[in-house]
Scaffold this motif. Structure first.
Motif, PDB file in Angstrom:
ATOM      1  N   UNK A 220       0.810  -1.222   0.000  1.00 11.99           N
ATOM      2  CA  UNK A 220       0.000   0.000   0.000  1.00 11.99           C
ATOM      3  C   UNK A 220       0.843   1.272   0.000  1.00 11.99           C
ATOM      4  N   UNK A 221       2.130   1.173   0.371  1.00 11.91           N
ATOM      5  CA  UNK A 221       3.021   2.343   0.320  1.00 11.91           C
ATOM      6  C   UNK A 221       3.834   2.384  -0.975  1.00 11.91           C
ATOM      7  N   UNK A 222       3.426   1.617  -1.963  1.00 10.25           N
ATOM      8  CA  UNK A 222       4.039   1.563  -3.291  1.00 10.25           C
ATOM      9  C   UNK A 222       5.472   1.033  -3.269  1.00 10.25           C
ATOM     10  N   UNK A 223       5.824   0.252  -2.254  1.00 10.63           N
ATOM     11  CA  UNK A 223       7.134  -0.404  -2.251  1.00 10.63           C
ATOM     12  C   UNK A 223       7.029  -1.659  -3.113  1.00 10.63           C
ATOM     13  N   UNK A 224       8.015  -1.865  -3.964  1.00  9.73           N
ATOM     14  CA  UNK A 224       8.008  -2.993  -4.891  1.00  9.73           C
ATOM     15  C   UNK A 224       8.743  -4.176  -4.269  1.00  9.73           C
ATOM     16  N   UNK A 225       8.115  -5.346  -4.323  1.00 13.35           N
ATOM     17  CA  UNK A 225       8.689  -6.578  -3.793  1.00 13.35           C
ATOM     18  C   UNK A 225       8.941  -7.562  -4.924  1.00 13.35           C
ATOM     19  N   UNK A 226       9.978  -8.325  -4.765  1.00 10.36           N
ATOM     20  CA  UNK A 226      10.363  -9.352  -5.742  1.00 10.36           C
ATOM     21  C   UNK A 226      10.682 -10.607  -4.934  1.00 10.36           C
ATOM     22  N   UNK A 227       9.932 -11.662  -5.170  1.00 11.08           N
ATOM     23  CA  UNK A 227      10.118 -12.929  -4.453  1.00 11.08           C
ATOM     24  C   UNK A 227      10.605 -13.983  -5.439  1.00 11.08           C
ATOM     25  N   UNK A 228      11.598 -14.771  -5.019  1.00 13.20           N
ATOM     26  CA  UNK A 228      12.113 -15.868  -5.838  1.00 13.20           C
ATOM     27  C   UNK A 228      11.967 -17.166  -5.059  1.00 13.20           C
ATOM     28  N   UNK A 229      11.447 -18.187  -5.736  1.00 17.25           N
ATOM     29  CA  UNK A 229      11.191 -19.490  -5.126  1.00 17.25           C
ATOM     30  C   UNK A 229      12.046 -20.532  -5.838  1.00 17.25           C
TER      31      UNK A 229
ATOM     32  N   UNK B  55      13.873 -16.246  -1.585  1.00 16.45           N
ATOM     33  CA  UNK B  55      14.655 -15.020  -1.463  1.00 16.45           C
ATOM     34  C   UNK B  55      13.719 -13.843  -1.684  1.00 16.45           C
ATOM     35  N   UNK B  56      13.851 -12.824  -0.833  1.00 19.23           N
ATOM     36  CA  UNK B  56      12.960 -11.658  -0.901  1.00 19.23           C
ATOM     37  C   UNK B  56      13.772 -10.388  -1.114  1.00 19.23           C
ATOM     38  N   UNK B  57      13.248  -9.530  -1.991  1.00 23.30           N
ATOM     39  CA  UNK B  57      13.861  -8.234  -2.283  1.00 23.30           C
ATOM     40  C   UNK B  57      12.780  -7.156  -2.174  1.00 23.30           C
ATOM     41  N   UNK B  58      13.172  -5.970  -1.706  1.00 24.08           N
ATOM     42  CA  UNK B  58      12.245  -4.828  -1.684  1.00 24.08           C
ATOM     43  C   UNK B  58      12.936  -3.651  -2.349  1.00 24.08           C
ATOM     44  N   UNK B  59      12.285  -3.087  -3.351  1.00 25.44           N
ATOM     45  CA  UNK B  59      12.829  -1.967  -4.124  1.00 25.44           C
ATOM     46  C   UNK B  59      14.246  -2.270  -4.629  1.00 25.44           C
ATOM     47  N   UNK B  60      14.475  -3.524  -5.025  1.00 22.37           N
ATOM     48  CA  UNK B  60      15.761  -3.935  -5.579  1.00 22.37           C
ATOM     49  C   UNK B  60      16.816  -4.305  -4.558  1.00 22.37           C
ATOM     50  N   UNK B  61      16.554  -4.086  -3.274  1.00 20.92           N
ATOM     51  CA  UNK B  61      17.523  -4.416  -2.221  1.00 20.92           C
ATOM     52  C   UNK B  61      17.158  -5.754  -1.585  1.00 20.92           C
ATOM     53  N   UNK B  62      18.172  -6.558  -1.316  1.00 19.77           N
ATOM     54  CA  UNK B  62      17.966  -7.857  -0.691  1.00 19.77           C
ATOM     55  C   UNK B  62      17.407  -7.683   0.717  1.00 19.77           C
ATOM     56  N   UNK B  63      16.337  -8.439   1.043  1.00 25.06           N
ATOM     57  CA  UNK B  63      15.734  -8.387   2.378  1.00 25.06           C
ATOM     58  C   UNK B  63      16.111  -9.600   3.220  1.00 25.06           C
TER      59      UNK B  63
END
Length: 96
Positions: A15-24, A46-54
């Motif tokens: 809802x805050x327009x942060x982009x997430x990228x999940x890899x399975x 593996x989880x990433x938010x706004x291109x940064x590794x989480x």
């Protein structure tokens, strides 16, 4: 040695327009006993938010059955499971 294969990628935003990228990932361990081998499968997220590794988590040795691990990975990806929630979901879905 563990091999890993990227099976699914999911992109979404909150809802805050942060982009997430999940890899399975499918993890494959080859167990050798005598002249026989057995593949034992696991999962990694593996989880990433706004291109940064989480974060990342993996569970090895879930099952030796290909259809079972494929179903588990599909459920994790479709449910947008995070590294923090994957253990409960994998252990509930894996055969006892």
């Amino acid at each position: 040695m563990t091999r890993s294969v990227l099976m699914y990628e999911r992109f979404y935003h909150d809802s805050q327009a942060r982009k997430y990228h999940m890899q399975y990932y499918l993890l494959i361990d080859e167990v050798i006993f005598g002249c026989n081998t057995l593949d034992v499968y696991g999962v990694k997220i593996m989880a990433y938010r706004d291109g940064a590794f989480l974060d990342q988590r993996s569970i090895r040795g879930v099952t030796p059955f290909g259809p079972t691990i494929a179903s588990i990975l599909n459920r994790l990806a479709d449910g947008l499971a995070t590294p923090n929630t994957m253990e409960r979901l994998v252990l509930d879905a894996a055969p006892a």
